[in-house]
Design an enzyme around this catalytic site. Structure first.
Site, mmCIF file in Angstrom:
data_model
loop_
_atom_site.group_PDB
_atom_site.id
_atom_site.type_symbol
_atom_site.label_atom_id
_atom_site.label_comp_id
_atom_site.label_asym_id
_atom_site.label_seq_id
_atom_site.Cartn_x
_atom_site.Cartn_y
_atom_site.Cartn_z
ATOM 1 N N PHE A 130 3.822 2.492 -2.027
ATOM 2 C CA PHE A 130 3.000 3.322 -1.136
ATOM 3 C C PHE A 130 1.833 4.615 -1.515
ATOM 4 C CE2 PHE A 130 6.051 6.441 -3.142
ATOM 5 C CZ PHE A 130 5.498 7.733 -3.014
ATOM 6 N N LYS A 131 1.783 4.730 -3.090
ATOM 7 C CA LYS A 131 0.787 5.422 -3.342
ATOM 8 C C LYS A 131 -1.047 4.999 -3.103
ATOM 9 C CE LYS A 131 4.229 6.749 -6.549
ATOM 10 N NZ LYS A 131 4.327 7.287 -8.827
ATOM 11 N N ASP A 132 -1.198 4.422 -2.466
ATOM 12 C CA ASP A 132 -2.235 3.780 -2.572
ATOM 13 C C ASP A 132 -3.142 4.197 -1.088
ATOM 14 O OD1 ASP A 132 -2.551 1.799 -4.438
ATOM 15 O OD2 ASP A 132 -1.738 0.379 -3.345
ATOM 16 N N LEU A 162 -3.991 7.913 -1.931
ATOM 17 C CA LEU A 162 -4.726 7.432 -3.038
ATOM 18 C C LEU A 162 -6.282 6.668 -3.004
ATOM 19 C CD1 LEU A 162 -2.438 7.716 -5.858
ATOM 20 C CD2 LEU A 162 -4.279 9.960 -5.798
ATOM 21 N N THR A 209 2.044 6.309 -10.314
ATOM 22 C CA THR A 209 0.928 6.983 -9.708
ATOM 23 C C THR A 209 -0.243 6.367 -10.860
ATOM 24 O OG1 THR A 209 2.346 8.234 -9.245
ATOM 25 C CG2 THR A 209 0.019 8.883 -10.328
#
Length: 530
Positions: free
Chosen positions: A116-118, A121, A158
């Site tokens: 989900f961090k994509d 970021l 991350t």
């Protein structure tokens, strides 16, 4: 739109300033001076918009045109999500659980690193580059170029998401530190096999704490930090929260279309597996902006500081006695990477003692329920006292009014390792498509199934990672279940052969050597570029 720090000393900042600074100079977190509301009639006007169009509408409420013109913002958004594998970017689908058709998944793992961090970021990387290129375009002929050195520590996702968001970006170098042997093989390969010259991986013999201590020491070295323009990409950066707001709006409208219910009649609640509170905080902002979210369920594993807060009003580092003992996690999935004192579970990305983004919610609770004059500076004073209590006493307690206000939107649940395993099996066996979920998503689903069933209310669980990212936990849960086969049923083509690629990584021993080597590495790099 201006921004301020939750601690009160930094005020009147621009969007560009808070993005590039990341953490406020007074130790606080940046928030908008006010939360904008969506325009009247948005439920109809935005109902058919794409993910990118919704992102533009939402971000435009927080980013003044004089900072990023309309055409530039649209281009940033388009480029940020063009790398996603699904045309919906963050699709919503029914779980089709037997005896419960109200359960849905919001799949957030279709970006380049399958996490989900994509979503945040990819956007943040493009923002960094945009601001730096613009600064450098106006330099005099003999001016020194602005160059950002991003330094971060990771226990897994991350790091890879930051690297994929920043790889190849002009005027940016990224250094990611991770603990040797304490991240999963896939996570390590995603980081160390990236060939772009501006990506630098450092494997530190020790724990995630050791990596984090090195990073903190570099940022605390004012001369070094200013000389080499250090930047951060961790979850406290405001741009990451802002980018995540979009998928709450997008999922809401997608669910309305799928269920053939008018957006004005749709009733939705979200279950969010969370450790650092960033993912669910984006839902809080969405609700405050006007998205009609029924409830936000804070789903924690046995590291349950958030669940205990929403039940008692006390935010305490001291863990509660385990109801069901954690199984110790799986080292190969990253369970040994997190901070000392946290319980090692099967959902290691949530193994935290203190939630880094929770301070933002506390500030709003202080402003609206504790500050007698409802002034930001008064809220910051109250918050500073709370954070001092947390630092010196190990806990803080809010008033009953603040707890009541928090519980008007939030509800919480604590999920054990044994329940996590059971949910992975349950979802696989009780869905027509034999759905496979990762352990963090399983925590969210377990919490969602505890919520009281209410007619016509749908529950969306955020699926935060592809199950292959936590292969060992999934394998442990599903081995011997029907004809399950990991390679056939779970492993994406993009992961096959990843471990065989050439790796670029610097190995260092412990904090002392690690800090010195990273500093020397950065200094040498800048000398080469100057």
């Amino acid at each position: 739109m201006e921004y301020l720090s939750t601690r009160g000393k930094d005020t009147g900042l621009s969007f560009e300033q808070v993005v590039l600074k990341g953490l406020a100079s007074d130790g606080g977190l940046y928030i908008p001076a006010s939360i904008p509301t969506v325009p009247d009639g948005f439920l109809d006007a935005w109902a058919e918009l794409s993910f990118e169009e919704l992102a533009f509408n939402i971000m435009s409420l927080y980013i003044p045109r004089q900072e990023i013109p309309e055409e530039d913002l649209r281009d940033l958004i388009t480029r940020s999500y063009s790398s996603f594998r699904h045309n919906e970017r963050t699709p919503v689908k029914s779980l089709h659980l037997r005896n419960d058709e109200s359960q849905y998944l919001l799949e957030l793992f279709h970006g380049p690193t399958f996490a989900f961090k994509d979503v945040a970021l990819q956007f943040l990387g493009n923002l960094f580059e945009y601001f730096l290129v613009r600064k450098n375009a106006t330099l005099p002929a003999d001016g020194k170029r602005n160059h950002l050195t991003v330094v971060g520590a990771t226990s897994g996702d991350t790091g890879s998401a930051a690297i994929y968001g920043l790889r190849g970006k002009r005027d940016i170098d990224v250094f990611i530190l991770f603990p040797t042997g304490r991240v999963s093989p896939i996570q390590e390969a995603q980081m160390t096999t990236v060939a772009d010259a501006n990506v630098h991986c450092v494997s530190v013999e020790g724990t995630f704490d050791d990596c984090q201590d090195i990073v903190k020491s570099l940022f605390n070295d004012e001369e070094f930090s200013n000389t080499f323009q250090l930047g951060a990409v961790n979850s406290i950066n405001w741009a990451r929260i802002l980018a995540q707001v979009t998928y709450y709006f997008h999922s809401f409208f997608s669910l309305a279309r799928q269920s053939k219910v008018s957006p004005s009649q749709l009733k939705v609640r979200y279950s969010v597996p969370t450790g650092n509170f960033g993912d669910i905080l984006a839902g809080y902002y969405a609700a405050r902006m006007g998205l009609p979210i029924q409830r936000l369920c804070v789903a924690t594993n046995e590291n349950d500081i958030l669940d205990r807060f929403f039940r008692t009003g006390t935010y305490s580092k001291q863990p509660a006695p385990p109801q069901v003992a954690a199984q110790g996690g799986i080292p190969a999935d990253g369970s040994k990477a997190h901070e000392d004192g946290a319980r090692e579970t099967l959902s290691p990305a949530m193994d935290i003692l203190v939630s880094s983004n929770f301070e933002r919610l506390l500030w709003y609770l202080a402003l609206e329920n504790e500050a007698t004059e409802k002034k930001p500076e008064q809220a910051s004073t109250i918050l500073a006292d709370w954070m001092d209590d947390l630092k010196t006493k190990g806990s803080l307690t809010v008033s009953s009014a603040s707890l009541h206000a928090a519980n008007a939107l939030f509800i919480s649940a604590r999920v054990s390792d044994s329940e996590t395993v059971e949910i992975i099996r349950h979802v696989h066996t009780e869905t027509a498509s034999h759905e496979i979920v990762d352990p963090h998503t399983a925590v969210g689903i377990a919490a969602s199934l505890r919520l009281p069933k209410i007619a016509d209310v749908m529950t969306v669980t955020l699926a935060t990672a592809h199950p292959a990212k936590f292969a060992n936990a999934v394998d442990m849960a599903l081995s011997g279940t029907g004809d399950y086969d990991f390679v056939r049923d779970v492993l994406p083509e993009e992961f096959k052969g990843l471990g065989e690629l050439e790796k670029r990584v610097e190995l260092v021993r412990g904090k002392g050597e690690g800090r010195a080597k990273v500093m020397a590495y950065i200094e040498q790099l800048h000398q080469q570029k100057s």
